[in-house]
Enzyme design. Structure first.
Site, PDB file in Angstrom:
ATOM      1  CB  SER A 119       4.143   4.378  -0.846  1.00 40.25           C
ATOM      2  OG  SER A 119       3.450   4.343   0.368  1.00 40.25           O
ATOM      3  CG  HIS A 140       4.842   4.277  -5.718  1.00 37.70           C
ATOM      4  ND1 HIS A 140       6.080   4.011  -5.180  1.00 37.70           N
ATOM      5  CD2 HIS A 140       4.266   5.192  -4.906  1.00 37.70           C
ATOM      6  CE1 HIS A 140       6.235   4.735  -4.095  1.00 37.70           C
ATOM      7  NE2 HIS A 140       5.153   5.452  -3.904  1.00 37.70           N
ATOM      8  CD  GLU A 152       9.022   2.103  -7.061  1.00 38.15           C
ATOM      9  OE1 GLU A 152       9.965   1.343  -6.802  1.00 38.15           O
ATOM     10  OE2 GLU A 152       8.241   2.511  -6.181  1.00 38.15           O
ATOM     11  CG  ASN A 190       8.609   4.257  -0.242  1.00 40.70           C
ATOM     12  OD1 ASN A 190       9.242   5.298  -0.031  1.00 40.70           O
ATOM     13  ND2 ASN A 190       7.397   4.271  -0.750  1.00 40.70           N
TER      14      ASN A 190
END
Ligand code: CAA
Length: 283
Positions: A119, A140, A152, A190
């Site tokens: 992540s 991801h 992602e 993130n």
């Protein structure tokens, strides 16, 4: 390449979700973890998730059984020898990921792509633990995997174009929407989400509002499906802290400093929903 067999390394919340969507899309899937108990837990999670679909009338019991016909248990990384694509979803720890990738590199066939669901960690560094950095890529997924549309896709420095295209096509095949991002700490998801969660923790820490009020503001004021503190519990406070530390170290900017309350909760073992207590209490 004709991708037929996928190995998912890590049977936790993310790994079991990834294995489920892969099996549902018709891939043969090895779900791997360190011991049988962990793999069985992953299978139980998948069973529960599919049962929800059966209850909603979107799937029959027969179709659920068919999904399980595509799933195989693994406690031996050597099963990577059967995989066209390996997706690693172990815990967020660079040393551990490097060890796993070095092992996978030994067992997986030459054509196999090694993807990581990290992540926030650098794909380029993980790829350097193998002799095939051109076949290493970030893939991801979001939690809960069966419900969230986004994947992602992150290229490492050496990732080959055909590998990118293969993984992009696979994400579409899983009924997800791939979004290309570059290899920077936290990628896009993130880098934006975690500072919001961290700021929510600071807001609570500084006594600006109760946890319920912080969450209510974002849910009712910004139409977020979950408040940031509730979402942090859902993701896992240890994961949130680790990602904040990765952003802090990666950018060297104090704006990413993890909130002391987040640290304290993780030290206390209050890891969120999975441990029964985080910002909130769970049964
Ligand atoms: N497994 C499978 N499907 C699930 C699920 C689960 N654990 N939880 C919910 N769903 C599905 C439901 O089946 C339902 O599907 P349909 O609409 O097709 O019926 C849909 O999601 C909505 O679920 P519910 O009606 O039961 O509940 P809800 O409306 O409260 O939604 C939620 C639940 C989808 C989790 C929603 O609260 C949400 O979107 N929360 C935010 C989740 C989020 O932000 N995830 C990203 C976290 S960050 C991350 O994952 C990246 C990282 O690196 C940390």
């Amino acid at each position: 390449m004709d991708v037929k067999t996928v190995m998912v390394v890590g049977a936790g919340q993310m790994g079991s979700g990834i294995a489920q969507v892969c099996a549902q899309a018709g891939y043969e899937v090895y779900l791997h973890d360190l011991d049988e108990e962990l793999v069985n837990k992953g299978f139980e999670r998948i069973s529960k998730s599919l049962s929800r679909q059966v209850e909603k009338g979107r799937m029959t019991e027969g179709e659920k059984t068919l999904v399980f016909d595509h799933l195989f248990k693994s406690t031996d990384l050597q099963h990577a020898q059967y995989a066209d694509v390996v997706i690693e979803a172990a815990i967020e720890n660079m040393d551990m990921k490097k060890n796993i990738f070095a092992e996978l590199d030994k067992y997986a066939p030459e054509h196999a792509i090694l993807a990581t669901n990290t992540s926030s960690l650098p794909i380029t560094e993980i790829a350097a633990a193998t002799a095939r950095p051109e076949k290493v890529i970030g893939m991801h997924f979001m939690n809960p995997v069966p419900a969230m549309k986004l994947v992602e896709i992150i290229r490492g420095l050496a990732t080959a174009e055909d590998v990118y295209k293969e993984i992009e096509a696979m994400a579409v095949n899983l009924h997800k929407t791939p979004v290309e991002v570059n290899d920077f700490p936290g990628f896009v998801s993130n880098r934006i989400l975690m500072p919001m969660i961290n700021e929510a923790a600071y807001t609570l820490y500084e006594g600006v509002a109760t946890k319920e009020s912080v969450d209510r503001v974002l849910k009712l004021g910004m139409n977020h499906p979950m408040g940031p503190l509730e979402l942090a519990d859902f993701i896992g406070l240890d994961t949130c802290l680790y990602i904040m530390e990765t952003l802090h170290e990666g950018f060297g900017d104090d704006k990413y400093r993890p909130c002391p309350l987040l640290r304290k909760y993780v030290k206390a073992g209050w890891l969120g929903k999975k441990s029964g207590r985080g910002f909130y209490l769970y049964d």
